[in-house]
Design a protein around this motif. Structure first.
Motif, PDB file in Angstrom:
ATOM      1  N   ASN A 191       0.832  -1.282   0.070  1.00  0.00           N
ATOM      2  CA  ASN A 191       0.073  -0.036  -0.046  1.00  0.00           C
ATOM      3  C   ASN A 191       0.931   1.200  -0.074  1.00  0.00           C
ATOM      4  O   ASN A 191       0.259   2.288   0.244  1.00  0.00           O
ATOM      5  CB  ASN A 191      -0.905   0.162   1.104  1.00  0.00           C
ATOM      6  CG  ASN A 191      -1.681  -0.949   1.180  1.00  0.00           C
ATOM      7  OD1 ASN A 191      -2.108  -1.520   0.110  1.00  0.00           O
ATOM      8  ND2 ASN A 191      -2.377  -1.533   2.311  1.00  0.00           N
ATOM      9  N   THR A 192       2.047   1.209  -0.074  1.00  0.00           N
ATOM     10  CA  THR A 192       2.875   2.290  -0.169  1.00  0.00           C
ATOM     11  C   THR A 192       4.260   2.217  -1.101  1.00  0.00           C
ATOM     12  O   THR A 192       4.676   1.246  -1.156  1.00  0.00           O
ATOM     13  CB  THR A 192       3.536   2.585   1.341  1.00  0.00           C
ATOM     14  OG1 THR A 192       2.574   2.628   2.548  1.00  0.00           O
ATOM     15  CG2 THR A 192       4.318   3.877   1.522  1.00  0.00           C
ATOM     16  N   ASP A 229       0.804   6.891  -0.254  1.00  0.00           N
ATOM     17  CA  ASP A 229       0.143   5.921   0.351  1.00  0.00           C
ATOM     18  C   ASP A 229      -1.098   5.615  -0.540  1.00  0.00           C
ATOM     19  O   ASP A 229      -1.615   6.748  -0.919  1.00  0.00           O
ATOM     20  CB  ASP A 229      -0.476   6.383   1.583  1.00  0.00           C
ATOM     21  CG  ASP A 229       0.916   6.363   2.776  1.00  0.00           C
ATOM     22  OD1 ASP A 229       1.628   5.443   2.716  1.00  0.00           O
ATOM     23  OD2 ASP A 229       0.970   7.156   3.484  1.00  0.00           O
ATOM     24  N   PRO A 267      -4.926   4.697  -1.373  1.00  0.00           N
ATOM     25  CA  PRO A 267      -6.189   4.673  -0.590  1.00  0.00           C
ATOM     26  C   PRO A 267      -6.602   3.495  -0.426  1.00  0.00           C
ATOM     27  O   PRO A 267      -6.307   2.385  -1.087  1.00  0.00           O
ATOM     28  CB  PRO A 267      -7.169   5.656  -1.494  1.00  0.00           C
ATOM     29  CG  PRO A 267      -6.404   5.736  -2.878  1.00  0.00           C
ATOM     30  CD  PRO A 267      -4.858   5.510  -2.552  1.00  0.00           C
ATOM     31  N   GLU A 268      -7.892   3.353   0.303  1.00  0.00           N
ATOM     32  CA  GLU A 268      -8.459   1.894   0.326  1.00  0.00           C
ATOM     33  C   GLU A 268      -8.783   1.269  -0.929  1.00  0.00           C
ATOM     34  O   GLU A 268      -9.625   1.709  -1.627  1.00  0.00           O
ATOM     35  CB  GLU A 268      -9.770   1.912   1.444  1.00  0.00           C
ATOM     36  CG  GLU A 268     -10.228   0.691   1.853  1.00  0.00           C
ATOM     37  CD  GLU A 268     -11.453   0.777   2.776  1.00  0.00           C
ATOM     38  OE1 GLU A 268     -12.318  -0.156   2.682  1.00  0.00           O
ATOM     39  OE2 GLU A 268     -11.442   1.873   3.419  1.00  0.00           O
ATOM     40  N   GLY A 269      -8.704  -0.075  -1.202  1.00  0.00           N
ATOM     41  CA  GLY A 269      -8.870  -0.674  -2.337  1.00  0.00           C
ATOM     42  C   GLY A 269      -8.063  -0.589  -3.449  1.00  0.00           C
ATOM     43  O   GLY A 269      -8.019  -1.179  -4.666  1.00  0.00           O
ATOM     44  N   THR A 306      -3.947  -1.311  -4.621  1.00  0.00           N
ATOM     45  CA  THR A 306      -2.438  -1.620  -4.173  1.00  0.00           C
ATOM     46  C   THR A 306      -1.393  -1.152  -5.246  1.00  0.00           C
ATOM     47  O   THR A 306      -1.815  -0.965  -6.537  1.00  0.00           O
ATOM     48  CB  THR A 306      -2.575  -3.406  -4.158  1.00  0.00           C
ATOM     49  OG1 THR A 306      -2.893  -3.899  -5.340  1.00  0.00           O
ATOM     50  CG2 THR A 306      -3.236  -3.583  -2.845  1.00  0.00           C
ATOM     51  N   GLY A 348      -6.495  -2.097  -8.867  1.00  0.00           N
ATOM     52  CA  GLY A 348      -7.833  -2.103  -7.870  1.00  0.00           C
ATOM     53  C   GLY A 348      -9.225  -2.443  -8.628  1.00  0.00           C
ATOM     54  O   GLY A 348      -8.949  -2.769  -9.823  1.00  0.00           O
ATOM     55  N   ASP A 395     -12.083  -0.229  -8.525  1.00  0.00           N
ATOM     56  CA  ASP A 395     -12.711   0.731  -8.862  1.00  0.00           C
ATOM     57  C   ASP A 395     -12.059   1.655 -10.023  1.00  0.00           C
ATOM     58  O   ASP A 395     -10.835   2.153  -9.634  1.00  0.00           O
ATOM     59  CB  ASP A 395     -12.943   1.501  -7.819  1.00  0.00           C
ATOM     60  CG  ASP A 395     -13.769   2.756  -8.020  1.00  0.00           C
ATOM     61  OD1 ASP A 395     -13.982   3.135  -9.132  1.00  0.00           O
ATOM     62  OD2 ASP A 395     -14.230   3.495  -7.014  1.00  0.00           O
ATOM     63  N   LYS A 400     -11.062   5.322  -9.045  1.00  0.00           N
ATOM     64  CA  LYS A 400      -9.841   5.292  -8.032  1.00  0.00           C
ATOM     65  C   LYS A 400      -8.556   4.944  -8.817  1.00  0.00           C
ATOM     66  O   LYS A 400      -7.424   5.782  -8.317  1.00  0.00           O
ATOM     67  CB  LYS A 400     -10.189   4.321  -6.938  1.00  0.00           C
ATOM     68  CG  LYS A 400     -10.786   5.135  -5.936  1.00  0.00           C
ATOM     69  CD  LYS A 400     -11.031   4.065  -4.682  1.00  0.00           C
ATOM     70  CE  LYS A 400     -11.821   4.511  -3.476  1.00  0.00           C
ATOM     71  NZ  LYS A 400     -11.804   3.663  -2.318  1.00  0.00           N
TER      72      LYS A 400
END
Length: 179
Positions: free
Chosen positions: A102-103, A117, A119-121, A123, A136, A138, A141
């Motif tokens: 995630n980073t 970083d 966001p959620e969802g 990689t 991801g 979405d 996103k």
């Protein structure tokens, strides 16, 4: 009638769709996505396909018809296969380093490393130091995170250094003419 809007959306095996009033929920092997339907557009399931319909030919409904169909189709594709965006880093000393899924830490010619970083969802993958893969379910996103990373150091037209999309062509300019 909208060519995009009237096309049926095929639903692959393993994807469940729940349509209630103005809300569509799509669940698949990759995860779950939800969205509210805008305007007076309706979505209905007919066997193994989804149909997006509009009530009349008013300007707003025509505009929202194809948009809604594309958004729902992207949700179905996202939960079944997912989306990826690849970025290339060009420049001497420019590189990416994965700090977990995630980073990512970027060296882009600044006096400090830039840490991004997810966001959620979302990689990140860094197969080589000059390539970043954003993944991801979405599509919006994934595209936004890739655009934010590209914005950190856009490709410049003289040497082509910076962060660019994998298939992006940077038009080069000639430098100053020597005397």
């Amino acid at each position: 009638m909208s060519r995009i809007g009237r096309a049926p959306i095929p639903v692959p095996n393993g994807v469940q769709i729940n349509v209630t009033d103005r809300h569509v929920s799509v669940k698949g092997p990759q995860g779950t996505l939800e969205r509210d339907i805008p305007g007076q557009i309706t979505v209905r399931q007919d066997g193994d396909v989804l149909l997006v319909e509009r009530p009349d030919d008013e300007r707003e409904n025509r505009a929202l018809h194809g948009l809604t169909r594309s958004l729902v189709a992207n949700m179905v594709t996202g939960v079944s296969a997912g989306f990826t965006k690849e970025l290339e880093i060009v420049g001497v000393g420019y590189r990416a380093n994965a700090k977990g899924p995630n980073t990512v830490e970027l060296a882009l010619g600044y006096s400090h490393p830039v840490v991004v970083d997810a966001p959620e969802g979302i990689t990140f993958e860094v197969p080589v130091p000059t390539r970043i893969i954003v993944k991801g379910i979405d599509k919006e996103k994934v595209g936004q995170v890739a655009a934010d990373i590209r914005k950190l150091r856009k490709p410049e037209p003289y040497k082509g250094k910076g962060v660019r999309y994998a298939n992006e062509r940077v038009i080069r300019k000639a430098g100053k003419a020597a005397k």
